[in-house]
Write a protein that holds these residues in place. Sequence first.
Motif, mmCIF file in Angstrom:
data_model
loop_
_atom_site.group_PDB
_atom_site.id
_atom_site.type_symbol
_atom_site.label_atom_id
_atom_site.label_comp_id
_atom_site.label_asym_id
_atom_site.label_seq_id
_atom_site.Cartn_x
_atom_site.Cartn_y
_atom_site.Cartn_z
ATOM 1 N N PRO A 159 52.062 33.057 47.021
ATOM 2 C CA PRO A 159 51.175 32.117 47.724
ATOM 3 C C PRO A 159 51.150 32.380 49.226
ATOM 4 C CG PRO A 159 52.634 30.948 46.197
ATOM 5 C CD PRO A 159 53.157 32.353 46.315
ATOM 6 N N LEU A 160 49.979 32.208 49.807
ATOM 7 C CA LEU A 160 49.811 32.324 51.247
ATOM 8 C C LEU A 160 49.955 30.946 51.897
ATOM 9 C CD1 LEU A 160 46.737 34.732 51.275
ATOM 10 C CD2 LEU A 160 49.057 35.280 52.021
ATOM 11 N N PRO A 161 50.297 30.893 53.167
ATOM 12 C CA PRO A 161 50.474 29.585 53.836
ATOM 13 C C PRO A 161 49.161 28.815 53.961
ATOM 14 C CG PRO A 161 50.596 31.394 55.425
ATOM 15 C CD PRO A 161 50.592 32.024 54.072
ATOM 16 N N TRP A 162 49.300 27.476 53.988
ATOM 17 C CA TRP A 162 48.144 26.610 54.197
ATOM 18 C C TRP A 162 47.926 26.453 55.701
ATOM 19 C CZ3 TRP A 162 48.581 21.869 50.369
ATOM 20 C CH2 TRP A 162 48.586 22.344 49.056
ATOM 21 N N ASP A 163 47.353 27.473 56.303
ATOM 22 C CA ASP A 163 47.181 27.462 57.761
ATOM 23 C C ASP A 163 45.711 27.528 58.173
ATOM 24 O OD1 ASP A 163 46.537 30.062 57.099
ATOM 25 O OD2 ASP A 163 48.235 30.987 58.135
ATOM 26 N N GLY A 164 44.814 27.505 57.191
ATOM 27 C CA GLY A 164 43.394 27.554 57.503
ATOM 28 C C GLY A 164 42.901 28.922 57.919
ATOM 29 N N GLU A 165 43.772 29.931 57.869
ATOM 30 C CA GLU A 165 43.394 31.270 58.321
ATOM 31 C C GLU A 165 43.699 32.360 57.296
ATOM 32 O OE1 GLU A 165 45.257 32.022 62.036
ATOM 33 O OE2 GLU A 165 44.187 30.425 63.101
ATOM 34 N N SER A 166 44.816 32.219 56.579
ATOM 35 C CA SER A 166 45.257 33.276 55.664
ATOM 36 C C SER A 166 44.350 33.343 54.445
ATOM 37 C CB SER A 166 46.701 33.019 55.215
ATOM 38 O OG SER A 166 47.571 32.976 56.329
ATOM 39 N N GLN A 167 43.674 34.479 54.279
ATOM 40 C CA GLN A 167 42.721 34.652 53.198
ATOM 41 C C GLN A 167 43.372 35.341 52.009
ATOM 42 O OE1 GLN A 167 39.148 36.663 54.388
ATOM 43 N NE2 GLN A 167 38.854 35.403 56.224
ATOM 44 N N GLY A 168 43.041 34.857 50.825
ATOM 45 C CA GLY A 168 43.552 35.479 49.615
ATOM 46 C C GLY A 168 42.730 35.056 48.417
ATOM 47 N N GLU A 169 43.149 35.489 47.251
ATOM 48 C CA GLU A 169 42.422 35.144 46.027
ATOM 49 C C GLU A 169 42.806 33.755 45.562
ATOM 50 O OE1 GLU A 169 41.321 37.224 41.838
ATOM 51 O OE2 GLU A 169 43.455 37.002 42.232
ATOM 52 N N LEU A 170 41.805 32.963 45.229
ATOM 53 C CA LEU A 170 42.025 31.626 44.684
ATOM 54 C C LEU A 170 42.315 31.733 43.190
ATOM 55 C CD1 LEU A 170 41.941 28.529 45.002
ATOM 56 C CD2 LEU A 170 39.463 28.654 44.649
ATOM 57 N N GLN A 171 43.430 31.133 42.763
ATOM 58 C CA GLN A 171 43.812 31.136 41.355
ATOM 59 C C GLN A 171 44.028 29.701 40.893
ATOM 60 O OE1 GLN A 171 47.275 33.714 41.090
ATOM 61 N NE2 GLN A 171 46.059 35.564 41.491
ATOM 62 N N GLY A 209 49.943 33.469 33.666
ATOM 63 C CA GLY A 209 48.943 32.679 32.972
ATOM 64 C C GLY A 209 47.888 31.999 33.820
ATOM 65 N N TRP A 210 47.858 32.254 35.127
ATOM 66 C CA TRP A 210 46.851 31.617 35.979
ATOM 67 C C TRP A 210 45.534 32.389 35.915
ATOM 68 C CZ3 TRP A 210 47.827 27.979 40.385
ATOM 69 C CH2 TRP A 210 49.048 27.292 40.225
ATOM 70 N N LEU A 211 44.431 31.654 36.102
ATOM 71 C CA LEU A 211 43.107 32.264 36.137
ATOM 72 C C LEU A 211 42.850 32.871 37.508
ATOM 73 C CD1 LEU A 211 40.145 32.644 35.024
ATOM 74 C CD2 LEU A 211 39.647 30.397 36.059
ATOM 75 N N ARG A 212 42.456 34.122 37.526
ATOM 76 C CA ARG A 212 42.027 34.784 38.761
ATOM 77 C C ARG A 212 40.540 34.519 38.917
ATOM 78 N NH1 ARG A 212 43.503 40.853 38.876
ATOM 79 N NH2 ARG A 212 42.983 40.457 41.076
ATOM 80 N N THR A 213 40.178 33.698 39.871
ATOM 81 C CA THR A 213 38.791 33.232 39.968
ATOM 82 C C THR A 213 37.828 34.262 40.540
ATOM 83 O OG1 THR A 213 39.002 32.306 42.196
ATOM 84 C CG2 THR A 213 39.667 30.894 40.338
ATOM 85 N N GLY A 214 38.344 35.221 41.306
ATOM 86 C CA GLY A 214 37.460 36.167 41.978
ATOM 87 C C GLY A 214 36.900 35.632 43.281
ATOM 88 N N ASP A 215 37.302 34.408 43.662
ATOM 89 C CA ASP A 215 36.891 33.824 44.935
ATOM 90 C C ASP A 215 37.961 34.065 45.993
ATOM 91 O OD1 ASP A 215 34.319 32.590 44.596
ATOM 92 O OD2 ASP A 215 35.269 31.123 43.291
#
Length: 542
Positions: free
Chosen positions: A376-388, A412-418
């Motif tokens: 997981p990336l930090p909740w800092d409003g800047e770090s971009q990554g894949e939403l699962q 088992g998490w869904l990789r949303t592609g977003d």
Amino acid sequence: MKGLMQPTQLSISYLFDRAEKYHREKEIITATATGRERITYGEWADRTRRLGGVLDTLGISHLGRVATFAWNTARHLELYFAAPCSGRVLHTLNIRLFPEQITYIVNHAEDEVIFIDTSIYPLIEPLLSTFTTVKHLVFMYDGKGEVPASVPGFQVHEYEALLAAAAPVQWAAVDENQAASMCYTSGTTGNPKGVVYSHRSTYLHTMGAMMADSLGVSESDVILPVVPMFHANSWGLAHAGVASGATLVMPGPDLSGPAIANLIVEEKVTVPAGVPTIWMAVLPELKGRDTSNIRAIPCGGSAVPKALSEAYRAQTGKPILQAWGMTETSPIAAVCTLSSADRLLSEEEQAELRTTVGLISFGVEMRVVEPGTTTPLPWDGESQGELQCAGSWIASDYYNDPRSRESFTEDGWLRTGDVAVVDSKGRIRLVDRTKDLIKSGGEWISSVDVENELMSHPKIAEAAVIGVPHPKWSERPLACVVIKPGETLSKEEVLEHLAPRLAKWQMPDDVVFIPEVPKTSVGKFSKKTLRDQFADHVLPTS
């Protein structure tokens, strides 16, 4: 020690029973080519039970796939419940898929019967010879077209005649984990993938749609699902509407701006729901009319431009309610409902927050991770990554598809592609689809961010931004712009508009004017089509 609660199975038939027992006088209204048809839930429930008997008479097997090729109508709603409540599996066919994709999903799902609106029979008629498992075709006359006397290789039936000859049936007891319905993704590459919903997941998703901080569907609502019933469960509004006893307004085949606006005003709709392209067309048609009954305007499918949301707030008093999800998430996974603290902010700050998709829905978990990992990336409003995502109404696999593992993590998490960022409050801001990000030198450019700024120009009707090849920077942005009717606009004016709003490296290298942005089968911008169209476009900076 175990709890001593009753182990009730969570079944779609319970949603049906609520409407049949407690909301018999409420209405379902369907717009047709010949006018509006009105039916009470009591009448609808009787017809739906008779439809269960029809499926028995046709010999549709237990868990047999019941396909629909239809608009949003009361009849389609009968099928939404008769198939799963009688122990079959509903399969909604997307009428806007490419012909070869329709053939693929009908055969892959092994559909046994297809229920077809006569007005769109010409779309599927040329494909019938390619279907390998379908035995029955049931035609539903909807004011246009005709019921064919016969079709070689199939048993042909007329919907109303079947219902008239059938007796109502009692619903079969089902295991909550039994398949209830299936819907195929509208992927732009490769064959669509089948998502199979269970009775349990649909029941829980319906409860999620009825929560106050979600769509808040209730008995007092008048719901207009402009989003098609063949797309991601009509966002759960068909199930939630029935379960709550809300009045349902089905738009039928005419999804034009004037037609939808008329339904909103004349039927006193409280919750109209559709994709951004729908709301762009409806807005001018609502000008000067009574829209005081609207309490929320759910919108999803693609990012909602800030300018569009604010235009609705200015004209109707209600901004657009942005929601996020996908076929694999049933689909509601996040809704941008502002918190009590958010509502104390200035109008401009609130408008900015509404460009996010808000908090993840109750019942769903999310994480934004480093690409290719589960970190997981930090909740800092800047770090971009894949939403699962993970949760009770999130897919765990695709139906009979070797590509499944590409879309799910080892845990088992869904990789949303977003691609997304999360702020300190947990609000999710979608940056782009992974495939739509523009890689320019060492920087990633969000096409969504550039599009939102383009859409704020008063002369621009639609805009899509794609990456095109560049000899030095790998890719650079190309703005594809649709000018509003009656207006004129130059490339220089567009770039001048963007200059104070974007960093220099985010600016499009070129602007092209097109008659319209091509759309996918569910109304999203088809950037793949644009990338193919402008693959050889030479940028002035090349």
